[in-house]
Design a protein around this motif. Structure first.
Motif, PDB file in Angstrom:
ATOM      1  N   ASN A   1      15.660  -4.420 -33.970  1.00 53.03           N
ATOM      2  CA  ASN A   1      15.943  -4.661 -32.769  1.00 53.03           C
ATOM      3  C   ASN A   1      17.667  -4.773 -32.364  1.00 53.03           C
ATOM      4  OD1 ASN A   1      13.040  -5.302 -31.905  1.00 53.03           O
ATOM      5  ND2 ASN A   1      13.376  -6.943 -33.636  1.00 53.03           N
ATOM      6  N   TRP A   2      18.334  -4.865 -33.491  1.00 51.84           N
ATOM      7  CA  TRP A   2      19.740  -4.760 -33.326  1.00 51.84           C
ATOM      8  C   TRP A   2      20.488  -3.655 -34.120  1.00 51.84           C
ATOM      9  CZ3 TRP A   2      21.905  -8.416 -30.073  1.00 51.84           C
ATOM     10  CH2 TRP A   2      21.294  -9.338 -29.565  1.00 51.84           C
ATOM     11  N   VAL A   3      21.448  -3.148 -33.496  1.00 54.77           N
ATOM     12  CA  VAL A   3      22.089  -1.972 -34.114  1.00 54.77           C
ATOM     13  C   VAL A   3      23.864  -2.276 -34.117  1.00 54.77           C
ATOM     14  CG1 VAL A   3      23.001   0.281 -33.785  1.00 54.77           C
ATOM     15  CG2 VAL A   3      20.529  -0.374 -33.349  1.00 54.77           C
TER      16      VAL A   3
ATOM     17  N   LEU B   1      37.175  -3.148 -40.421  1.00 58.99           N
ATOM     18  CA  LEU B   1      36.394  -2.541 -39.258  1.00 58.99           C
ATOM     19  C   LEU B   1      37.392  -2.442 -38.201  1.00 58.99           C
ATOM     20  CD1 LEU B   1      32.912  -4.211 -39.637  1.00 58.99           C
ATOM     21  CD2 LEU B   1      33.689  -1.632 -40.064  1.00 58.99           C
ATOM     22  N   HIS B   2      37.330  -1.568 -37.181  1.00 61.31           N
ATOM     23  CA  HIS B   2      38.040  -1.423 -35.834  1.00 61.31           C
ATOM     24  C   HIS B   2      37.382  -2.579 -34.937  1.00 61.31           C
ATOM     25  CE1 HIS B   2      40.082   0.075 -32.305  1.00 61.31           C
ATOM     26  NE2 HIS B   2      40.712   0.811 -33.000  1.00 61.31           N
ATOM     27  N   PRO B   3      38.441  -3.420 -34.466  1.00 63.75           N
ATOM     28  CA  PRO B   3      37.582  -4.750 -33.886  1.00 63.75           C
ATOM     29  C   PRO B   3      37.078  -4.136 -32.461  1.00 63.75           C
ATOM     30  CG  PRO B   3      40.006  -4.799 -33.744  1.00 63.75           C
ATOM     31  CD  PRO B   3      39.758  -3.548 -34.728  1.00 63.75           C
ATOM     32  N   GLU B   4      37.553  -3.183 -31.931  1.00 60.74           N
ATOM     33  CA  GLU B   4      37.280  -2.493 -30.542  1.00 60.74           C
ATOM     34  C   GLU B   4      35.946  -1.654 -30.623  1.00 60.74           C
ATOM     35  OE1 GLU B   4      40.524  -1.169 -28.418  1.00 60.74           O
ATOM     36  OE2 GLU B   4      41.839  -3.210 -28.510  1.00 60.74           O
ATOM     37  N   LYS B   5      36.151  -0.824 -31.532  1.00 59.62           N
ATOM     38  CA  LYS B   5      35.060  -0.064 -31.678  1.00 59.62           C
ATOM     39  C   LYS B   5      33.712  -0.112 -32.498  1.00 59.62           C
ATOM     40  CE  LYS B   5      38.239   4.011 -31.509  1.00 59.62           C
ATOM     41  NZ  LYS B   5      38.812   5.165 -32.275  1.00 59.62           N
ATOM     42  N   THR B   6      33.923  -1.346 -33.113  1.00 63.27           N
ATOM     43  CA  THR B   6      32.531  -1.506 -33.714  1.00 63.27           C
ATOM     44  C   THR B   6      31.767  -2.766 -33.052  1.00 63.27           C
ATOM     45  OG1 THR B   6      33.751  -1.753 -35.965  1.00 63.27           O
ATOM     46  CG2 THR B   6      31.976  -3.120 -35.962  1.00 63.27           C
ATOM     47  N   ARG B   7      30.577  -2.311 -32.729  1.00 69.37           N
ATOM     48  CA  ARG B   7      29.839  -3.279 -31.926  1.00 69.37           C
ATOM     49  C   ARG B   7      28.235  -3.562 -32.363  1.00 69.37           C
ATOM     50  NH1 ARG B   7      28.363   0.616 -28.155  1.00 69.37           N
ATOM     51  NH2 ARG B   7      27.915  -0.873 -26.684  1.00 69.37           N
ATOM     52  N   LEU B   8      27.958  -4.807 -32.328  1.00 72.13           N
ATOM     53  CA  LEU B   8      26.650  -5.234 -32.527  1.00 72.13           C
ATOM     54  C   LEU B   8      25.828  -5.243 -31.103  1.00 72.13           C
ATOM     55  CD1 LEU B   8      24.555  -6.114 -34.628  1.00 72.13           C
ATOM     56  CD2 LEU B   8      25.228  -8.551 -34.395  1.00 72.13           C
ATOM     57  N   ILE B   9      24.673  -4.453 -30.878  1.00 71.02           N
ATOM     58  CA  ILE B   9      24.112  -4.523 -29.576  1.00 71.02           C
ATOM     59  C   ILE B   9      22.492  -4.618 -29.791  1.00 71.02           C
ATOM     60  CG2 ILE B   9      25.885  -2.974 -28.602  1.00 71.02           C
ATOM     61  CD1 ILE B   9      23.874  -0.647 -28.844  1.00 71.02           C
ATOM     62  N   GLU B  10      22.050  -5.134 -28.803  1.00 72.93           N
ATOM     63  CA  GLU B  10      20.653  -5.308 -28.850  1.00 72.93           C
ATOM     64  C   GLU B  10      19.992  -3.733 -28.298  1.00 72.93           C
ATOM     65  OE1 GLU B  10      16.902  -8.309 -27.498  1.00 72.93           O
ATOM     66  OE2 GLU B  10      19.111  -8.331 -26.224  1.00 72.93           O
ATOM     67  N   PHE B  11      19.375  -3.219 -29.345  1.00 78.16           N
ATOM     68  CA  PHE B  11      18.864  -1.919 -29.100  1.00 78.16           C
ATOM     69  C   PHE B  11      17.365  -1.734 -30.038  1.00 78.16           C
ATOM     70  CE2 PHE B  11      18.691   2.481 -29.749  1.00 78.16           C
ATOM     71  CZ  PHE B  11      19.156   3.263 -28.506  1.00 78.16           C
TER      72      PHE B  11
ATOM     73  N   PHE C   1      25.061   3.283 -27.591  1.00 76.75           N
ATOM     74  CA  PHE C   1      25.861   3.547 -28.797  1.00 76.75           C
ATOM     75  C   PHE C   1      25.989   4.926 -28.898  1.00 76.75           C
ATOM     76  CE2 PHE C   1      22.066   3.436 -31.042  1.00 76.75           C
ATOM     77  CZ  PHE C   1      22.245   4.149 -31.963  1.00 76.75           C
ATOM     78  N   THR C   2      27.251   5.400 -29.609  1.00 77.64           N
ATOM     79  CA  THR C   2      27.535   6.699 -29.806  1.00 77.64           C
ATOM     80  C   THR C   2      27.663   7.129 -31.290  1.00 77.64           C
ATOM     81  OG1 THR C   2      28.638   6.995 -27.544  1.00 77.64           O
ATOM     82  CG2 THR C   2      29.136   8.619 -29.417  1.00 77.64           C
ATOM     83  N   PHE C   3      27.073   7.884 -31.827  1.00 75.46           N
ATOM     84  CA  PHE C   3      27.161   8.319 -33.248  1.00 75.46           C
ATOM     85  C   PHE C   3      27.172   9.794 -33.190  1.00 75.46           C
ATOM     86  CE2 PHE C   3      24.707   8.898 -37.095  1.00 75.46           C
ATOM     87  CZ  PHE C   3      25.730   8.622 -38.090  1.00 75.46           C
TER      88      PHE C   3
END
Length: 444
Positions: A231-233, A360-370, A389-391
């Motif tokens: 539920n979270w990525v 961790l890069h503060p701007e590129k590291t994201r915790l999102i509901e997915f 998100f991009t991988f």
């Protein structure tokens, strides 16, 4: 801890081909006796002895381990390795705490020759100005001399030539181009060490490994999100990993399996060789050049101990819900069932990286509901569509199958990468505008 002083060249019996902690201390992570994962997506073991239906019905074929064959094993370049190296791999598999004290004798003339032919023919030269084609002239004498210097301790690594290439976002990425003989020796050492580390590395590690590629990592991520209760990525970006990799920690990590001082000295020489930029030499106290032959393996070893063993222990001992992990070199995605666990992991992950000189890069590291319930949950709260998100150059987003409306992870080429590719294509077409149409068509 056991030590291996000599590995027999005789082939050993075949083993099965299927890849069948919350840690409080650095040493506990180092010596965790964990087997490589057998499935494409590493998952939590079920609390009950019976496997859950989700695990049984995941629908993915299990990956094959790159284990010893009847007499030879493939290298990263696809070449076959000697029975002696197969013996190294077999010993590494049978004795997971083995420290190999005699490895350099595997660096033979034939291995150096094979390593030379494994290099890219058209690669740019390093500070030595030596091209692949030029070195091929009189190759046997050159290889014999290189072999002698390596074994006598007279071999010296040359500085890495720094160049810059454009990134998709318009910035410049620094690359290091090693001298040709450094590439040859690095390729040979990587071939030897792969026999050890391919046994140790985890199944969720895909970057720069024999028989693995980005598409497998992307598929593993998709299957994990769709088949598990994700539920979270966490889309994590380690800031300047290759530039900030600690030399001291890198050597300590390698020493967990390698005790041959001659191999360790070679690695230290490459790390300390320095950088040559516009004719000016500068000392390299941290980092390993992106583009160097040995850098991907050193990066994987570094993150194997700094991240992989730790995150697997965290998943088994701390996580209570489903959790998936996919790592490609320094790019990684972690999926969680609950937000609470995701936020707890993120905080501990930051602390873990800080121990090894990373962040961790503060701007590129994201915790999102997915995940499969993300859209429904966000609609209930009056929020918009789930974030993307991009991988590995692909943007992932939540979707539905047209046939039955069930959840599916869609992916498409990231916009920045697509725009950069179209600009490069436009520039090349402009350069070829006076060429015959048949030639342009053939190039396209």
């Amino acid at each position: 801890m056991h030590e291996n002083r000599e590995i027999s060249g005789a082939s050993r019996p075949n083993q099965g081909r299927d890849r069948s902690v919350k840690a409080q201390s650095h040493n506990a992570d180092m010596h965790a006796q964990e087997k490589s994962d057998c499935a494409v997506i590493p998952v939590n073991q079920p609390n009950k002895r019976e496997k859950s239906l989700a695990e049984v019905g995941e629908g993915r074929a299990r990956t094959k381990e790159n284990v010893i064959q009847s007499n030879t094993s493939p290298t990263q370049s696809g070449e076959r390795v000697s029975q002696g190296l197969s013996g190294v791999r077999q010993a590494a598999k049978e004795r997971r705490q083995e420290r190999f004290t005699a490895l350099l004798h595997h660096l033979s003339v034939s291995l150096l020759r094979d390593s030379f032919y494994a290099l890219k023919r058209q690669a740019a030269p390093g500070v030595d100005g030596m091209t692949w084609k030029k070195y091929e002239t009189g190759l046997e004498d050159r290889i014999a001399d290189l072999h002698s210097r390596v074994h006598r301790g007279a071999y010296q690594a040359q500085p890495t030539r720094r160049v810059y290439i454009p990134k998709a976002d318009g910035r410049q990425r620094p690359l290091g181009i090693a001298a040709l003989e450094d590439k040859i020796v690095q390729q040979a050492v990587v071939t030897i060490l792969n026999q050890i580390y391919e046994v140790d590395f985890k199944g969720f590690s895909y970057g720069f490994r024999p028989g693995r590629n980005p598409h497998q990592a992307l598929d593993a991520l998709t299957v994990g999100i769709q088949s598990k209760r994700v539920n979270w990525v966490l889309d994590a970006d380690i800031r300047g990993f290759f530039d900030n990799l600690s030399h001291e920690w890198a050597i300590k990590f390698v020493e967990h399996r390698v005790a041959d001082p001659r191999i360790l000295r070679l690695i230290q020489k490459w790390l300390k060789a320095g950088i040559s930029e516009d004719g000016q030499w500068s000392e390299s106290k941290v980092g390993t050049p992106q583009g160097a032959v040995a850098s991907p393996l050193l990066a994987n070893v570094y993150l194997h101990y700094a991240f992989d063993l730790w995150v697997e222990a965290w998943r088994k001992k701390v996580a209570t819900g489903d959790m998936i992990i996919v790592r490609y070199a320094d790019d990684l995605v972690v999926g969680f069932e609950s937000r609470t666990e995701a936020e707890c992991f993120l905080e501990m992950f930051r602390e873990r990286l800080a121990k090894f000189g990373l962040e961790l890069h503060p701007e590129k590291t994201r915790l999102i509901e997915f995940g499969q319930f993300a859209e429904r949950n966000r609609q209930r709260r009056g929020e918009g569509k789930p974030e993307t998100f991009t991988f590995l150059g692909f943007t992932h987003y939540c979707g539905k199958r047209g046939s039955n409306g069930s959840f599916i992870v869609w992916r498409k080429t990231a916009k920045k990468r697509m725009v950069a590719k179209l600009h490069a294509l436009k520039a090349e077409l402009s350069r070829r505008k006076h060429d015959p149409s048949a030639q342009v068509g053939e190039w396209l």
